[in-house]
Design a protein around this motif. Structure first.
Motif, PDB file in Angstrom:
ATOM      1  N   MET A  29       0.814  -1.202   0.000  1.00 21.17           N
ATOM      2  CA  MET A  29       0.000   0.000   0.000  1.00 21.17           C
ATOM      3  C   MET A  29       0.859   1.268   0.000  1.00 21.17           C
ATOM      4  N   GLY A  30       0.255   2.336  -0.446  1.00 23.38           N
ATOM      5  CA  GLY A  30       0.900   3.628  -0.386  1.00 23.38           C
ATOM      6  C   GLY A  30       0.688   4.274   0.967  1.00 23.38           C
ATOM      7  N   GLU A  31       1.294   5.450   1.190  1.00 25.68           N
ATOM      8  CA  GLU A  31       1.208   6.126   2.474  1.00 25.68           C
ATOM      9  C   GLU A  31      -0.236   6.476   2.833  1.00 25.68           C
ATOM     10  N   GLY A  32      -1.027   6.827   1.828  1.00 29.83           N
ATOM     11  CA  GLY A  32      -2.417   7.184   2.092  1.00 29.83           C
ATOM     12  C   GLY A  32      -3.210   6.016   2.665  1.00 29.83           C
ATOM     13  N   GLU A  33      -2.999   4.833   2.095  1.00 31.87           N
ATOM     14  CA  GLU A  33      -3.705   3.643   2.589  1.00 31.87           C
ATOM     15  C   GLU A  33      -3.224   3.262   3.982  1.00 31.87           C
ATOM     16  N   TYR A  34      -1.912   3.421   4.234  1.00 33.68           N
ATOM     17  CA  TYR A  34      -1.380   3.119   5.567  1.00 33.68           C
ATOM     18  C   TYR A  34      -1.977   4.057   6.607  1.00 33.68           C
ATOM     19  N   ARG A  35      -2.191   5.301   6.222  1.00 31.54           N
ATOM     20  CA  ARG A  35      -2.819   6.236   7.160  1.00 31.54           C
ATOM     21  C   ARG A  35      -4.253   5.810   7.464  1.00 31.54           C
ATOM     22  N   GLN A  36      -4.947   5.319   6.447  1.00 28.46           N
ATOM     23  CA  GLN A  36      -6.308   4.826   6.672  1.00 28.46           C
ATOM     24  C   GLN A  36      -6.293   3.628   7.627  1.00 28.46           C
ATOM     25  N   LEU A  37      -5.340   2.720   7.423  1.00 25.42           N
ATOM     26  CA  LEU A  37      -5.226   1.556   8.300  1.00 25.42           C
ATOM     27  C   LEU A  37      -4.905   1.994   9.729  1.00 25.42           C
ATOM     28  N   ALA A  38      -3.955   2.911   9.870  1.00 25.49           N
ATOM     29  CA  ALA A  38      -3.567   3.402  11.191  1.00 25.49           C
ATOM     30  C   ALA A  38      -4.756   4.044  11.889  1.00 25.49           C
ATOM     31  N   SER A  39      -5.531   4.822  11.133  1.00 28.92           N
ATOM     32  CA  SER A  39      -6.703   5.483  11.702  1.00 28.92           C
ATOM     33  C   SER A  39      -7.757   4.460  12.133  1.00 28.92           C
ATOM     34  N   ALA A  40      -7.958   3.427  11.303  1.00 26.90           N
ATOM     35  CA  ALA A  40      -8.949   2.397  11.623  1.00 26.90           C
ATOM     36  C   ALA A  40      -8.528   1.603  12.858  1.00 26.90           C
ATOM     37  N   LEU A  41      -7.257   1.242  12.928  1.00 31.57           N
ATOM     38  CA  LEU A  41      -6.760   0.497  14.086  1.00 31.57           C
ATOM     39  C   LEU A  41      -6.819   1.346  15.354  1.00 31.57           C
ATOM     40  N   ALA A  42      -6.529   2.646  15.208  1.00 31.63           N
ATOM     41  CA  ALA A  42      -6.602   3.543  16.361  1.00 31.63           C
ATOM     42  C   ALA A  42      -8.029   3.595  16.905  1.00 31.63           C
ATOM     43  N   SER A  43      -9.011   3.636  16.007  1.00 30.17           N
ATOM     44  CA  SER A  43     -10.418   3.650  16.436  1.00 30.17           C
ATOM     45  C   SER A  43     -10.764   2.366  17.182  1.00 30.17           C
ATOM     46  N   THR A  44     -10.234   1.234  16.689  1.00 33.13           N
ATOM     47  CA  THR A  44     -10.504  -0.051  17.337  1.00 33.13           C
ATOM     48  C   THR A  44      -9.896  -0.094  18.733  1.00 33.13           C
ATOM     49  N   VAL A  45      -8.635   0.307  18.840  1.00 30.93           N
ATOM     50  CA  VAL A  45      -7.957   0.278  20.134  1.00 30.93           C
ATOM     51  C   VAL A  45      -8.634   1.236  21.110  1.00 30.93           C
ATOM     52  N   LEU A  46      -9.047   2.404  20.615  1.00 34.08           N
ATOM     53  CA  LEU A  46      -9.759   3.366  21.475  1.00 34.08           C
ATOM     54  C   LEU A  46     -11.057   2.749  21.982  1.00 34.08           C
ATOM     55  N   ARG A  47     -11.756   2.050  21.109  1.00 39.06           N
ATOM     56  CA  ARG A  47     -13.011   1.397  21.503  1.00 39.06           C
ATOM     57  C   ARG A  47     -12.758   0.354  22.597  1.00 39.06           C
ATOM     58  N   ILE A  48     -11.674  -0.393  22.462  1.00 40.00           N
ATOM     59  CA  ILE A  48     -11.324  -1.414  23.472  1.00 40.00           C
ATOM     60  C   ILE A  48     -11.053  -0.749  24.818  1.00 40.00           C
ATOM     61  N   LEU A  49     -10.254   0.321  24.796  1.00 41.03           N
ATOM     62  CA  LEU A  49      -9.884   1.006  26.039  1.00 41.03           C
ATOM     63  C   LEU A  49     -11.098   1.646  26.706  1.00 41.03           C
ATOM     64  N   GLN A  50     -11.975   2.217  25.904  1.00 41.44           N
ATOM     65  CA  GLN A  50     -13.181   2.842  26.471  1.00 41.44           C
ATOM     66  C   GLN A  50     -14.141   1.795  27.018  1.00 41.44           C
ATOM     67  N   GLU A  51     -14.266   0.667  26.310  1.00 41.79           N
ATOM     68  CA  GLU A  51     -15.184  -0.388  26.739  1.00 41.79           C
ATOM     69  C   GLU A  51     -14.742  -0.996  28.061  1.00 41.79           C
ATOM     70  N   THR A  52     -13.433  -1.065  28.264  1.00 43.13           N
ATOM     71  CA  THR A  52     -12.916  -1.661  29.502  1.00 43.13           C
ATOM     72  C   THR A  52     -12.643  -0.607  30.570  1.00 43.13           C
TER      73      THR A  52
END
Length: 235
Positions: A56-79
């Motif tokens: 992937m290019g840098e743009g796609e990696y940023r999308q992945l990073a943003s998506a993973l960040a949302s997931t991790v944030l959801r985990i931390l908030q849920e717990t």
């Protein structure tokens, strides 16, 4: 009417540089993290590795990073994690380098899993001790893992996991070993007891299964052990 060309699979250009993070992968990561499963980091790494293979290019990696960040944030908030974790995550997500963000997310998630497992170990150490007491009290009955999980209000999978981790043994091994030890003591006291009766008294519905399990842990069959006791007693 103009003829319409029929496209074959070879005519279709498949892009390989797009981000791949389906809902099923996110759900798997969240469920593993909420259970503090040791598989959590392997799932996270698998998601990142699969996207690396897509070149992937840098743009796609940023999308992945943003998506993973949302997931991790959801985990931390849920717990209901400490606010410092969430602040660190938000600060990290503001970075422009996607690789640094993904590495940082991994570090935060790994730290959370390690701490959660330590907390669970401390929380459930007493529970596992009570599980052992339950087994020792009911070993002569046809108990199974599901009985243990219902007794302590845990899912069978999680019950098995914490018992394995905190006792250093599986439920089945611990139960069978305790049954064999009980049978050994009975044979020491009454070596002439019938093997079929002994099997039932220590929780085995099948004499053949009892003989096989006894031999596994003792290195001899119940009959051979009884004969050695009687020989010792006659001296």
């Amino acid at each position: 009417m103009r003829d319409k060309a029929i496209l074959t699979q070879n005519d279709i250009s498949v892009r390989t540089d797009t981000m791949h993070y389906p809902i099923s992968d996110e759900r798997k990561l969240i469920n593993a993290a909420l259970a503090a499963s040791p598989d959590t980091m392997a799932i996270f790494d698998g998601i990142v590795a699969e996207n690396h293979e897509r070149m992937m290019g840098e743009g796609e990696y940023r999308q992945l990073a943003s998506a993973l960040a949302s997931t991790v944030l959801r985990i931390l908030q849920e717990t209901k994690e400490d606010e410092s974790y969430i602040l660190a995550l938000r600060s990290l997500a503001d970075g422009s380098d996607a690789g640094r963000v993904i590495d940082g997310l991994r570090s935060i998630l790994s730290g959370y899993i390690s701490r959660k497992r330590m907390e669970d170990d401390a929380k459930y150490s007493t529970t596992v001790a009570l599980m052992k007491e339950y087994i020792q009290k009911h070993y002569a009955e046809p108990i199974m893992l599901i009985d243990l999980s219902e007794e302590f209000n845990l899912s069978p999978k999680y019950c098995s996991e914490i018992f394995n981790r905190l006792s250093g043994d599986t439920f089945k091994n611990y139960l069978n070993r305790f049954r064999v030890n009980a049978a050994q003591k009975m044979l020491d006291e009454t070596p002439e007891i019938r093997i079929s009766d002994l099997a039932l008294r220590v929780g085995f519905s099948s004499s053949n299964t009892f003989i096989r399990v006894f031999d596994k842990y003792m290195g001899v069959t119940p009959k051979q052990y009884a004969e050695s006791v009687m020989k010792r007693n006659s001296l």
